[in-house]
Design an enzyme around this catalytic site. Structure first.
Site, PDB file in Angstrom:
ATOM      1  N   GLY A  33       0.543  -1.223  -0.124  1.00 36.43           N
ATOM      2  CA  GLY A  33       0.226   0.439   0.004  1.00 36.43           C
ATOM      3  C   GLY A  33       0.740   1.195   0.259  1.00 36.43           C
ATOM      4  CG  ASP A  79       6.854  -6.741  -2.359  1.00 37.36           C
ATOM      5  OD1 ASP A  79       6.340  -7.802  -2.263  1.00 37.36           O
ATOM      6  OD2 ASP A  79       5.878  -5.447  -2.045  1.00 37.36           O
ATOM      7  CG  ASP A 133      11.782 -14.755   1.508  1.00 25.97           C
ATOM      8  OD1 ASP A 133      12.056 -12.804   1.872  1.00 25.97           O
ATOM      9  OD2 ASP A 133      11.197 -15.332   2.056  1.00 25.97           O
ATOM     10  N   GLY A 160       6.984  -5.077   5.091  1.00 27.49           N
ATOM     11  CA  GLY A 160       6.755  -5.791   6.197  1.00 27.49           C
ATOM     12  C   GLY A 160       5.462  -6.588   5.842  1.00 27.49           C
ATOM     13  CE1 TYR A 163       3.558  -3.063  11.657  1.00 25.55           C
ATOM     14  CE2 TYR A 163       2.986  -1.053  13.281  1.00 25.55           C
ATOM     15  CZ  TYR A 163       3.107  -1.941  12.111  1.00 25.55           C
ATOM     16  OH  TYR A 163       3.788  -0.646  11.008  1.00 25.55           O
TER      17      TYR A 163
HETATM   18  N1  LIG Z   1       0.447   1.616   5.966  1.00 27.04           N
HETATM   19  C1  LIG Z   1       0.178   2.358   6.595  1.00 27.04           C
HETATM   20  O1  LIG Z   1      -0.169   3.373   6.858  1.00 27.04           O
HETATM   21  C2  LIG Z   1       1.820   1.496   7.309  1.00 27.04           C
HETATM   22  C3  LIG Z   1       1.894   3.438   9.191  1.00 27.04           C
HETATM   23  C4  LIG Z   1       2.920   2.904  10.021  1.00 27.04           C
HETATM   24  C5  LIG Z   1       4.268   2.175   9.649  1.00 27.04           C
HETATM   25  N2  LIG Z   1       4.316   1.415   7.834  1.00 27.04           N
HETATM   26  C6  LIG Z   1       4.407   0.004   7.597  1.00 27.04           C
HETATM   27  O2  LIG Z   1       5.483   0.842   6.181  1.00 27.04           O
HETATM   28  C7  LIG Z   1       5.568  -0.659   5.772  1.00 27.04           C
HETATM   29  C8  LIG Z   1       4.755  -1.145   4.634  1.00 27.04           C
HETATM   30  O3  LIG Z   1       3.558  -1.084   4.676  1.00 27.04           O
HETATM   31  P1  LIG Z   1       2.199  -1.106   3.660  1.00 27.04           P
HETATM   32  O4  LIG Z   1       0.835  -0.638   4.354  1.00 27.04           O
HETATM   33  O5  LIG Z   1       2.830  -0.784   2.525  1.00 27.04           O
HETATM   34  O6  LIG Z   1       2.259  -2.990   3.797  1.00 27.04           O
HETATM   35  P2  LIG Z   1       1.849  -3.537   2.934  1.00 27.04           P
HETATM   36  O7  LIG Z   1       1.798  -5.518   3.862  1.00 27.04           O
HETATM   37  O8  LIG Z   1       0.393  -3.052   1.712  1.00 27.04           O
HETATM   38  O9  LIG Z   1       2.530  -3.930   1.586  1.00 27.04           O
HETATM   39  C9  LIG Z   1       4.700  -4.431   2.602  1.00 27.04           C
HETATM   40  C10 LIG Z   1       4.697  -5.399   1.509  1.00 27.04           C
HETATM   41  O10 LIG Z   1       6.063  -6.364   2.239  1.00 27.04           O
HETATM   42  C11 LIG Z   1       6.182  -7.117   1.408  1.00 27.04           C
HETATM   43  N3  LIG Z   1       7.412  -8.188   1.906  1.00 27.04           N
HETATM   44  C12 LIG Z   1       6.978  -8.416   2.894  1.00 27.04           C
HETATM   45  N4  LIG Z   1       6.918  -9.938   3.559  1.00 27.04           N
HETATM   46  C13 LIG Z   1       8.687  -9.666   2.412  1.00 27.04           C
HETATM   47  C14 LIG Z   1       9.624 -10.350   2.267  1.00 27.04           C
HETATM   48  N5  LIG Z   1      10.233 -11.466   2.864  1.00 27.04           N
HETATM   49  N6  LIG Z   1      10.139  -9.944   1.186  1.00 27.04           N
HETATM   50  C15 LIG Z   1       9.027  -9.646   0.471  1.00 27.04           C
HETATM   51  N7  LIG Z   1       9.035  -8.708  -0.051  1.00 27.04           N
HETATM   52  C16 LIG Z   1       8.093  -8.598   1.469  1.00 27.04           C
HETATM   53  C17 LIG Z   1       4.956  -7.981   0.881  1.00 27.04           C
HETATM   54  O11 LIG Z   1       4.726  -8.787  -0.752  1.00 27.04           O
HETATM   55  C18 LIG Z   1       4.303  -6.331   0.496  1.00 27.04           C
HETATM   56  O12 LIG Z   1       3.695  -6.198  -0.659  1.00 27.04           O
HETATM   57  C19 LIG Z   1       5.391  -1.938   6.314  1.00 27.04           C
HETATM   58  O13 LIG Z   1       6.821  -1.655   6.656  1.00 27.04           O
HETATM   59  C20 LIG Z   1       4.322  -0.993   7.862  1.00 27.04           C
HETATM   60  O14 LIG Z   1       5.019  -1.620   9.174  1.00 27.04           O
HETATM   61  C21 LIG Z   1       2.860   1.489   7.455  1.00 27.04           C
END
Ligand SMILES: NC(=O)c1ccc[n+]([C@@H]2O[C@H](COP(=O)([O-])OP(=O)(O)OC[C@H]3O[C@@H](n4cnc5c(N)ncnc54)[C@H](O)[C@@H]3O)[C@@H](O)[C@H]2O)c1
Length: 256
Positions: A11, A30, A47, A69, A139
């Site tokens: 996202g 990703d 990965d 993540g 988390y």
């Molecule tokens: N969404 C938010 O509003 C928000 C707020 C604060 C922090 N974050 C942090 O920002 C980051 C992104 O969040 P997001 O909402 O886009 O999450 P998301 O789940 O939409 O996207 C995370 C991506 O990481 C990839 N991923 C996970 N493990 C992996 C691995 N071992 N190898 C390769 N790819 C891998 C997943 O396939 C996924 O596409 C995260 O670290 C999250 O904790 C997000």
């Protein structure tokens, strides 16, 4: 700048790539295929806990924006450990060995979410970045781990690390529970661009949009990064449905 963006299919990644693609050479990665921004970026699917892949990904880049993540505060260790801890250590090791100059790491306001209830009470002051990390959940604890690991590598290697404690990032707040920590896309882009350029060895900064009633103090981000948010969540407030806060209530520690 040649930048590796991990978690590019997620996202936040989908929102951030268009903010950077015009002015930078991007390598997107990703575990699932990220959208291709019109043939303007290299895409590598795999990965990130695979050391050989991480080494290949870090080769030749100036900076990394680490977004891969698990963003779900309700999840347990088994679902958090790989995405939020193993990807970080594998990537830091590879980045250090490859001589990457800068990593911008997606931390979260949940890394300081334990302060939240006090800070959001009547007449309370915003949570200061200068307070020590105080996670509200497992988390949040993985994000504190990531910040701590990044600091170790910032000392051991010529790799500087900027941890952005991101608020809830969406193009618009989906309900009222998002208003106090919401982070708009333009402000996300600004924060990451400034973090990529800042003359800082290590830092961790709360990053939300320009909330008129801030819960998290953005002073450190303003002072160190020059971050100056422009998006006001209240512009979306009229007519928004009620909804739960994006922060943990109660904190895990309150459940005993
Ligand atoms: N969404 C938010 O509003 C928000 C707020 C604060 C922090 N974050 C942090 O920002 C980051 C992104 O969040 P997001 O909402 O886009 O999450 P998301 O789940 O939409 O996207 C995370 C991506 O990481 C990839 N991923 C996970 N493990 C992996 C691995 N071992 N190898 C390769 N790819 C891998 C997943 O396939 C996924 O596409 C995260 O670290 C999250 O904790 C997000």
């Amino acid at each position: 700048m040649h930048i590796l963006i991990t978690g590019a299919a997620g996202g936040v990644g989908r929102l951030l790539v268009p903010e950077l693609v015009e002015n930078h050479q991007l390598r997107l990665t990703d575990a699932r295929p990220p959208p291709d921004p019109g043939g303007r970026a290299e895409v590598v699917v795999g990965d990130l806990t695979d050391r050989r892949l991480a080494a290949r990904l870090c080769d030749g880049v100036d900076a990394i924006v680490h977004l891969a993540g698990n963003p779900r505060p309700g999840d347990g260790w088994d679902l958090l450990r790989g995405p939020n801890m193993d990807t970080v250590t594998t990537l830091l090791e590879a980045a250090g060995d490859a001589g990457v100059a800068r990593i911008v790491l997606a931390s979260s306001v949940h890394a300081v979410g334990g302060h939240y209830q006090r800070a959001s009470g009547p007449g309370a002051a915003p949570v200061s970045d200068n307070r020590p990390p105080y996670p509200c959940c497992r988390y949040g604890a993985t994000k504190v781990f990531a910040e701590a690991a990044a600091r170790v590598y910032a000392d051991a290697y010529p790799l500087s690390a900027i941890c952005l404690r991101l608020g809830g990032c969406r193009p618009a707040p989906p309900h009222r529970g998002w208003l106090d920590t919401w982070l708009g896309v333009a402000d996300l882009g600004q924060a990451v661009r400034r973090a990529l350029r800042a003359d800082i060895r290590f830092g961790a900064y709360a990053i939300t949009s320009a909330n008129p009633r801030p819960v998290f103090d953005l002073g450190a981000a303003r002072d160190d990064l020059g971050y100056s948010p422009t998006e006001d969540p209240d512009a979306y407030a009229d007519g928004l449905p009620e909804g739960p806060s994006t922060m943990c209530r109660p904190r895990m520690g309150d459940r005993r």
